[in-house]
Write a protein that holds these residues in place. Structure first.
Motif, short mmCIF file in Angstrom:
data_model
loop_
_atom_site.label_atom_id
_atom_site.label_comp_id
_atom_site.label_asym_id
_atom_site.label_seq_id
_atom_site.Cartn_x
_atom_site.Cartn_y
_atom_site.Cartn_z
N ALA A 30 0.84 -1.22 0.00
CA ALA A 30 0.00 0.00 0.00
C ALA A 30 0.87 1.26 0.00
CB ALA A 30 -0.94 -0.01 1.21
N LEU A 31 1.93 1.25 0.78
CA LEU A 31 2.84 2.39 0.84
C LEU A 31 3.57 2.58 -0.49
CD1 LEU A 31 4.25 4.66 2.36
CD2 LEU A 31 5.80 2.95 3.33
N LYS A 32 4.06 1.48 -1.06
CA LYS A 32 4.73 1.54 -2.35
C LYS A 32 3.80 2.11 -3.42
CE LYS A 32 6.03 -1.47 -6.10
NZ LYS A 32 6.01 -2.84 -6.60
N GLU A 33 2.56 1.64 -3.46
CA GLU A 33 1.61 2.12 -4.47
C GLU A 33 1.30 3.60 -4.29
OE1 GLU A 33 -1.65 -0.63 -4.09
OE2 GLU A 33 -0.59 -2.18 -5.24
N LYS A 41 5.52 9.64 -13.24
CA LYS A 41 6.40 9.33 -14.38
C LYS A 41 7.86 9.65 -14.12
CE LYS A 41 5.57 13.74 -16.59
NZ LYS A 41 5.01 14.47 -17.68
N ASN A 42 8.17 10.38 -13.05
CA ASN A 42 9.56 10.71 -12.73
C ASN A 42 10.31 9.57 -12.04
OD1 ASN A 42 9.44 13.34 -13.76
ND2 ASN A 42 8.55 14.10 -11.86
N LEU A 43 9.61 8.48 -11.70
CA LEU A 43 10.25 7.40 -10.95
C LEU A 43 11.48 6.83 -11.66
CD1 LEU A 43 10.36 5.63 -8.46
CD2 LEU A 43 8.72 4.09 -9.55
N PRO A 44 11.45 6.49 -12.96
CA PRO A 44 12.67 5.95 -13.59
C PRO A 44 13.86 6.90 -13.53
CG PRO A 44 10.75 5.52 -14.98
CD PRO A 44 10.31 6.45 -13.87
N LYS A 45 13.61 8.19 -13.69
CA LYS A 45 14.69 9.18 -13.62
C LYS A 45 15.27 9.23 -12.20
CE LYS A 45 13.97 13.72 -13.53
NZ LYS A 45 13.58 15.06 -13.95
N ILE A 46 14.41 9.18 -11.20
CA ILE A 46 14.86 9.21 -9.81
C ILE A 46 15.64 7.93 -9.49
CG2 ILE A 46 14.06 9.16 -7.41
CD1 ILE A 46 11.72 11.01 -8.47
N ALA A 86 9.87 -0.18 1.35
CA ALA A 86 9.12 0.21 0.15
C ALA A 86 10.01 0.93 -0.85
CB ALA A 86 7.93 1.09 0.52
N LEU A 87 11.00 1.68 -0.38
CA LEU A 87 11.91 2.41 -1.26
C LEU A 87 12.97 1.52 -1.90
CD1 LEU A 87 12.56 5.59 0.93
CD2 LEU A 87 11.15 5.46 -1.14
N SER A 88 13.20 0.34 -1.34
CA SER A 88 14.27 -0.56 -1.79
C SER A 88 13.88 -1.36 -3.03
CB SER A 88 14.63 -1.53 -0.66
OG SER A 88 15.14 -0.83 0.44
N ASP A 89 14.88 -2.05 -3.60
CA ASP A 89 14.62 -2.96 -4.73
C ASP A 89 13.68 -4.08 -4.34
OD1 ASP A 89 16.33 -1.56 -6.40
OD2 ASP A 89 17.96 -3.02 -6.27
N ASN A 90 13.96 -4.69 -3.19
CA ASN A 90 13.21 -5.85 -2.71
C ASN A 90 12.61 -5.50 -1.35
OD1 ASN A 90 12.25 -8.39 -2.04
ND2 ASN A 90 14.27 -9.26 -1.67
N MET A 91 11.28 -5.63 -1.24
CA MET A 91 10.60 -5.23 0.00
C MET A 91 10.68 -6.28 1.11
SD MET A 91 7.27 -3.02 -1.07
CE MET A 91 6.33 -4.32 -1.83
N VAL A 92 11.17 -7.48 0.82
CA VAL A 92 11.28 -8.52 1.85
C VAL A 92 12.69 -9.08 1.86
CG1 VAL A 92 8.84 -9.13 1.76
CG2 VAL A 92 10.43 -10.32 0.28
N ASN A 93 13.14 -9.49 3.01
CA ASN A 93 14.49 -10.04 3.15
C ASN A 93 14.41 -11.55 3.34
OD1 ASN A 93 15.83 -7.56 3.02
ND2 ASN A 93 15.37 -7.16 5.17
N GLY A 94 15.26 -12.28 2.62
CA GLY A 94 15.37 -13.71 2.81
C GLY A 94 14.17 -14.51 2.33
N GLU A 99 9.09 -6.82 -5.51
CA GLU A 99 9.66 -5.58 -6.00
C GLU A 99 9.18 -4.35 -5.23
OE1 GLU A 99 9.68 -3.10 -10.19
OE2 GLU A 99 9.38 -5.27 -10.24
N GLY A 100 10.17 -3.56 -4.79
CA GLY A 100 9.88 -2.27 -4.18
C GLY A 100 10.00 -1.19 -5.24
N LEU A 101 10.13 0.05 -4.82
CA LEU A 101 10.22 1.17 -5.76
C LEU A 101 11.57 1.25 -6.46
CD1 LEU A 101 8.36 3.94 -3.77
CD2 LEU A 101 7.65 2.92 -5.93
#
Length: 136
Positions: A30-33, A41-46, A86-94, A99-101
């Motif tokens: 929910a936070l990621k969304e 649309k600026n997400l790829p640039k960021i 949520a900001l990371s590549d992967n939202m869960v560890n292990g 996929e995160g943001l």
């Protein structure tokens, strides 16, 4: 150390800041969304400007007061954990990757933080402000 702003202040309101308690995966999604919708649309640039860079995360959480003394029961460190996931590549560890943001590979790239929690009196005032900079 100088910092360059790469994600201008995002202001999210009418969205209770979440902690990683029960239903944490649903909360992360929910936070990621919500963040994805705000960044747009600026997400790829960021992502290109922040991924695998040293980061400064400046966040202010607005939380509804939840007990008779006016103190929120949401710990600041727990609010940060779910945001960083949520900001990371992967939202869960292990586990099977979710996929995160992709703004940062993981939270080990955070070299500076400024965070605070401000109590608010109405649910619709809940939310957070987020600003991300990278080291020059």
């Amino acid at each position: 150390m100088s910092w360059e702003v790469v994600l201008e202040k995002v202001k999210i309101r009418d969205f209770p800041p979440l902690t990683a308690s029960k239903n944490k995966l649903d909360r992360k999604i929910a936070l990621k969304e919500r963040l994805s919708a705000e960044i747009g649309k600026n997400l790829p640039k960021i992502q290109k400007r922040t991924h695998e860079k040293l980061l400064f995360v400046d966040v202010c959480f607005y939380v509804h007061e939840s007990d008779e003394q006016g103190k929120s029961k949401k710990d600041l460190d727990n609010l940060l954990k779910i945001l960083f996931d949520a900001l990371s590549d992967n939202m869960v560890n292990g586990q099977k990757p979710i996929e995160g943001l992709g703004i940062m590979k993981n939270d080990s790239y955070i070299y500076k933080m400024k965070c605070e929690k401000i109590p608010v009196d109405l649910d619709e005032k809940q939310g957070f402000d987020l600003l991300i900079s990278r080291k020059n």
